[in-house]
Scaffold this motif. Structure first.
Motif, PDB file in Angstrom:
ATOM      1  N   GLU A  43       0.900  -1.181  -0.021  1.00 43.27           N
ATOM      2  CA  GLU A  43       0.066   0.098  -0.050  1.00 43.27           C
ATOM      3  C   GLU A  43       0.821   1.255  -0.045  1.00 43.27           C
ATOM      4  N   ILE A  44       0.479   2.154  -0.745  1.00 47.40           N
ATOM      5  CA  ILE A  44       1.228   3.462  -1.110  1.00 47.40           C
ATOM      6  C   ILE A  44       0.428   4.465  -0.986  1.00 47.40           C
ATOM      7  N   HIS A  45       0.801   5.793  -0.032  1.00 44.99           N
ATOM      8  CA  HIS A  45       0.138   7.020   0.115  1.00 44.99           C
ATOM      9  C   HIS A  45       0.993   7.969  -0.023  1.00 44.99           C
ATOM     10  N   ALA A  46       0.775   8.595  -1.200  1.00 48.14           N
ATOM     11  CA  ALA A  46       1.597  10.137  -1.352  1.00 48.14           C
ATOM     12  C   ALA A  46       3.118   9.691  -1.746  1.00 48.14           C
ATOM     13  N   GLY A  47       3.205   8.810  -2.311  1.00 44.24           N
ATOM     14  CA  GLY A  47       4.674   8.252  -2.710  1.00 44.24           C
ATOM     15  C   GLY A  47       5.359   7.644  -1.324  1.00 44.24           C
ATOM     16  N   VAL A  48       4.502   7.358  -0.533  1.00 46.52           N
ATOM     17  CA  VAL A  48       5.289   6.630   0.716  1.00 46.52           C
ATOM     18  C   VAL A  48       4.661   5.209   1.089  1.00 46.52           C
ATOM     19  N   THR A  58       3.067   2.515   3.085  1.00 43.44           N
ATOM     20  CA  THR A  58       2.540   2.891   4.277  1.00 43.44           C
ATOM     21  C   THR A  58       2.126   1.493   4.759  1.00 43.44           C
ATOM     22  N   SER A  59       1.903   0.347   4.112  1.00 41.15           N
ATOM     23  CA  SER A  59       1.750  -0.864   4.841  1.00 41.15           C
ATOM     24  C   SER A  59       2.361  -2.106   3.896  1.00 41.15           C
ATOM     25  N   GLN A  60       2.858  -3.069   4.361  1.00 38.85           N
ATOM     26  CA  GLN A  60       3.398  -4.238   3.714  1.00 38.85           C
ATOM     27  C   GLN A  60       2.572  -5.581   4.132  1.00 38.85           C
ATOM     28  N   GLY A  61       1.606  -5.223   4.926  1.00 35.95           N
ATOM     29  CA  GLY A  61       0.543  -6.664   5.510  1.00 35.95           C
ATOM     30  C   GLY A  61      -0.018  -7.038   4.309  1.00 35.95           C
ATOM     31  N   TRP A  62      -1.135  -7.976   4.850  1.00 33.64           N
ATOM     32  CA  TRP A  62      -2.227  -8.368   4.100  1.00 33.64           C
ATOM     33  C   TRP A  62      -3.175  -7.373   3.753  1.00 33.64           C
ATOM     34  N   GLN A  63      -3.613  -7.122   2.306  1.00 33.97           N
ATOM     35  CA  GLN A  63      -4.330  -5.831   2.277  1.00 33.97           C
ATOM     36  C   GLN A  63      -5.833  -6.567   1.781  1.00 33.97           C
ATOM     37  N   THR A  64      -6.711  -6.203   2.990  1.00 38.15           N
ATOM     38  CA  THR A  64      -7.839  -6.491   2.923  1.00 38.15           C
ATOM     39  C   THR A  64      -9.200  -5.381   2.505  1.00 38.15           C
ATOM     40  N   GLU A  65      -8.449  -4.147   2.605  1.00 33.27           N
ATOM     41  CA  GLU A  65      -8.944  -3.094   2.264  1.00 33.27           C
ATOM     42  C   GLU A  65      -8.028  -1.734   2.109  1.00 33.27           C
ATOM     43  N   VAL A  66      -8.143  -1.062   1.121  1.00 31.74           N
ATOM     44  CA  VAL A  66      -7.343  -0.085   0.894  1.00 31.74           C
ATOM     45  C   VAL A  66      -7.995   1.452   0.992  1.00 31.74           C
ATOM     46  N   ALA A  67      -7.331   2.321   1.721  1.00 33.35           N
ATOM     47  CA  ALA A  67      -8.052   3.536   1.963  1.00 33.35           C
ATOM     48  C   ALA A  67      -8.427   4.494   0.383  1.00 33.35           C
ATOM     49  N   TYR A  68      -9.264   5.276   0.505  1.00 33.07           N
ATOM     50  CA  TYR A  68      -9.608   5.886  -0.802  1.00 33.07           C
ATOM     51  C   TYR A  68      -8.523   6.529  -1.413  1.00 33.07           C
ATOM     52  N   ASP A  69      -7.700   7.438  -0.598  1.00 31.66           N
ATOM     53  CA  ASP A  69      -6.690   8.212  -1.130  1.00 31.66           C
ATOM     54  C   ASP A  69      -5.163   7.378  -1.068  1.00 31.66           C
ATOM     55  N   ASN A  70      -5.403   6.002  -1.158  1.00 24.47           N
ATOM     56  CA  ASN A  70      -4.236   5.121  -1.152  1.00 24.47           C
ATOM     57  C   ASN A  70      -4.332   4.413  -2.608  1.00 24.47           C
ATOM     58  N   ALA A  71      -3.196   3.596  -2.756  1.00 23.71           N
ATOM     59  CA  ALA A  71      -3.111   2.620  -4.012  1.00 23.71           C
ATOM     60  C   ALA A  71      -2.145   1.551  -3.464  1.00 23.71           C
ATOM     61  N   PRO A 104      -7.274  12.169  -8.423  1.00 31.06           N
ATOM     62  CA  PRO A 104      -6.910  13.185  -8.989  1.00 31.06           C
ATOM     63  C   PRO A 104      -5.646  12.784  -9.814  1.00 31.06           C
ATOM     64  N   PHE A 105      -5.469  13.429 -11.252  1.00 29.53           N
ATOM     65  CA  PHE A 105      -4.282  12.851 -12.062  1.00 29.53           C
ATOM     66  C   PHE A 105      -2.957  13.066 -11.316  1.00 29.53           C
ATOM     67  N   ASP A 106      -2.742  14.246 -10.704  1.00 30.18           N
ATOM     68  CA  ASP A 106      -1.413  14.523 -10.058  1.00 30.18           C
ATOM     69  C   ASP A 106      -1.078  13.302  -9.138  1.00 30.18           C
ATOM     70  N   TYR A 124      -0.060  10.563 -11.381  1.00 32.06           N
ATOM     71  CA  TYR A 124       1.170  10.593 -11.870  1.00 32.06           C
ATOM     72  C   TYR A 124       2.328  10.398 -10.914  1.00 32.06           C
ATOM     73  N   GLU A 125       2.202  10.860  -9.746  1.00 36.88           N
ATOM     74  CA  GLU A 125       3.177  10.632  -8.895  1.00 36.88           C
ATOM     75  C   GLU A 125       3.233   9.077  -8.417  1.00 36.88           C
ATOM     76  N   LEU A 126       2.070   8.468  -8.339  1.00 32.82           N
ATOM     77  CA  LEU A 126       2.322   7.126  -8.173  1.00 32.82           C
ATOM     78  C   LEU A 126       2.849   6.407  -9.398  1.00 32.82           C
ATOM     79  N   VAL A 127       2.392   6.592 -10.528  1.00 35.70           N
ATOM     80  CA  VAL A 127       3.149   5.872 -11.694  1.00 35.70           C
ATOM     81  C   VAL A 127       4.626   6.153 -11.685  1.00 35.70           C
TER      82      VAL A 127
END
Length: 595
Positions: A61-66, A68-81, A174-176, A179-182
């Motif tokens: 899990e990644i938030h704002a380029g950081v 945030t989580s390396q565990g088992w992903q059962t749910e991802v926050a809206y502003d995360n990827a 949002p696109f920004d 873009y930062e995630l990609v």
């Protein structure tokens, strides 16, 4: 980025472990190797769709380029990827199973990604479904062209990951943030998915190659066994041949016992259970009767299915194969095992291959028998070609000599009996010693020369060491008869006829030459005599054709029949046969082809 690259490598490692464990399962190996029916496609969708789900759960899990989580992903926050290897499993399914499998895997992995949430959920879900469909179509095309190599799979995986990045940029809002995630995940995901695809495809390729090697070894083993058994199956189904065949198969397979039957009784049994599975007994197991009746392979995985009457029989499993000749079941081949676990797929496929090869060998033996029967019929036809007047003329000659030279008449009677005895012996045997054929010739000449004492002379020039060499009967006598009847017409009274019969060694062959100084053969007949019958006032050439054909059938390419002739000069017939008696010598005294 380096940290993400290392974490992605760990996720790829998880999938590699799963693939490796699956590769040890025979059911998975069969799915990979075999043609894909509905059942196989469903299993492929389930397996590689599950890969996609595992990738979603193990995503980073990644938030704002950081991170945030390396565990088992059962749910991802809206502003995360999340960064994951989801496309890897979907692309594998599409490449191996085609469009339907790819779409199915994409739907499972893509819809599951939607349920986790995050601002890239729609983009990732859509790109996953599309990747499955596209890789499936590409995979189908590559399979038709047989170009589905690991490196092509890597290239396709890289393109699909790049395509996913484009869709994230186009759809995610949002696109920004997108873009930062990609910028952060594109290189690690593209590199690691490509690397993972390469390793997994190499594992799958090794499965296919191992299967091919196994089949090649099976084929080699089956052909080796078939080669060893061919001399015996050529004798047909009998106790002697089947005993030898059973011993060869027992040695060449993992079976614990081998049994061969005809339609009524056990002909041979080798290995475990020999104390009560005894040859010449009637068939006692229902399993064998079923195979004989239905003509299909049958398998038994327990003693109860074998139906052996002996309570302590060590045989626990069996494969029973029909032996067929021209579509008719004439017997069975049975492979028994003392441990049902030993009757694996490899042994079953080997047994099926052997059953087909043995059936072919029996058909060849039957065809060979028919050929021998035909040859015997041709020899009898050749006997019948003895000129009808020959017997009457010989009797008339002997009757005259009874009044003028009784001793000569007695000698000719003995010669006449030798002549017809040779006719009968020749009809019963495939090969006879050269001396026997010469006795036939001399008996014929004695009778003819008694009638025409000054018409011709005959000279025999025979190497004494060749007298026991076996040759086909009716080889020399018809040639001498042809020379006397056709080479020296009655009108040729001014010229003495000479017939010479020679036999000598040349390298590892015996050369037989019958030569006369008669009127010769016209050029238009010389090219076809010995190869086919002709229509002529002098004869049909059936004797020459018969001799040539029998020599070819018995010796194959190791013998030769050749004719030379010049009109007005004479005719020479040259027959060359191998001196090796190991191959044919065991047949010439035993009369094994007698009828």
């Amino acid at each position: 980025m380096i940290t993400l690259l290392i974490l992605m490598l760990e996720r790829v490692g998880i999938l590699l472990i799963v693939v490796f464990l699956l590769s040890r399962m025979s059911s998975f190996r069969q799915i990979i190797h075999n043609e894909h029916g509905t059942r196989e496609r469903i299993l492929l969708i389930a397996v590689f769709g599950t890969f996609g789900i595992i990738s979603n759960y193990t995503g980073i899990e990644i938030h704002a380029g950081v991170i945030t989580s390396q565990g088992w992903q059962t749910e991802v926050a809206y502003d995360n990827a999340i960064a994951n290897t989801r496309v890897l499993g979907v692309a594998l399914g599409g490449l191996l199973g085609g469009p339907l499998v790819g779409l199915g895997c994409g739907l499972i992995a893509g819809l599951h990604r939607l349920t986790l949430g995050g601002y890239t959920a729609v983009a990732c879900g859509f790109s996953t479904i599309l990747a499955g469909l596209v890789t499936g179509m590409i995979g189908k095309s590559l399979q038709k062209k047989q170009k589905n190599t690991p490196w092509r799979a890597v290239a396709i995986s890289l393109i699909m990951e790049c395509f996913q990045m484009v869709i994230i940029l186009a759809v995610a809002k949002p696109f920004d943030a997108a873009y930062e995630l990609v910028q952060i995940i594109s290189l690690p995901m593209i590199v690691m998915n490509g690397f993972g695809m390469l390793l997994i495809m190499l594992i799958i390729q090794s499965i296919l190659q191992e299967e091919e090697r196994t089949r090649a070894l099976q084929t080699h083993k089956a052909l080796y066994i078939a080669d060893q058994t061919l001399p015996y199956f050529r004798q047909g189904l009998n106790i002697h041949s089947c005993r030898e065949v059973a011993a060869i198969i027992l040695k060449g397979t993992s079976a614990d016992a081998i049994s061969i039957t005809d339609q009524h009784q056990v002909l041979a049994h080798a290995g475990a259970g020999s104390d009560h599975h005894i040859p010449m007994q009637s068939i006692s197991t229902q399993l064998t009767r079923t195979v004989l009746e239905q003509g299909r392979i049958s398998k038994a995985k327990s003693p109860e299915e074998i139906h052996c009457h002996e309570k302590d029989c060590p045989l626990q499993a069996a494969i029973v194969l029909p032996l067929k000749v021209h579509g008719k079941t004439v017997g069975t081949l049975k492979l028994y095992f003392t441990d049902p676990g030993e009757m694996n797929q490899v042994e079953q496929e080997l047994a099926e291959g052997l059953g087909k090869l043995f059936s072919t060998q029996l058909e060849l033996a039957d065809a060979e028998l028919q050929s021998k029967l035909l040859r015997d019929a041709e020899i009898k036809a050749l006997q019948a070609q003895v000129h009808p007047h020959f017997l009457f003329n010989a009797i008339n000659t002997i009757s005259v000599l009874c009044r003028t030279d009784s001793e000569k008449a007695r000698e000719l009677l003995l010669r006449l009996s030798v002549f017809f005895r040779s006719n009968l012996q020749g009809a019963r045997q495939m090969l006879i010693p050269l001396r026997k054929e010469l006795e036939h010739v001399e008996a014929y000449l004695s009778l003819e020369q008694a009638r025409f004492p000054d018409k011709y002379t005959v000279k025999l020039d025979i190497d004494p060491t060749l007298e026991e060499v076996p040759i086909p009967p009716f080889t020399l006598q018809p040639l001498v008869e042809n020379a006397i009847r056709h080479a020296f017409p009655r009108m040729q009274a001014k010229r003495n006829g000479h017939v010479t019969i020679r036999a000598y060694k040349q390298n590892d062959q015996m050369v037989l030459i019958t030569e006369d100084n008669g009127q010769g053969i016209p050029e238009n007949l010389l090219s076809i005599l010995g190869k086919q019958t002709v229509r002529s006032a002098e004869g049909t050439g059936t004797a020459l054709s018969n001799i040539h054909k029998r020599i070819e059938e018995i010796y194959g390419g190791e013998a030769e029949f050749h004719m030379e002739s010049e009109p007005g000069e004479g005719t020479k017939v040259i027959i060359t046969v191998p001196l090796s008696q190991n191959k044919w010598g065991d047949q010439h005294y035993e009369g094994v082809y007698s009828r």
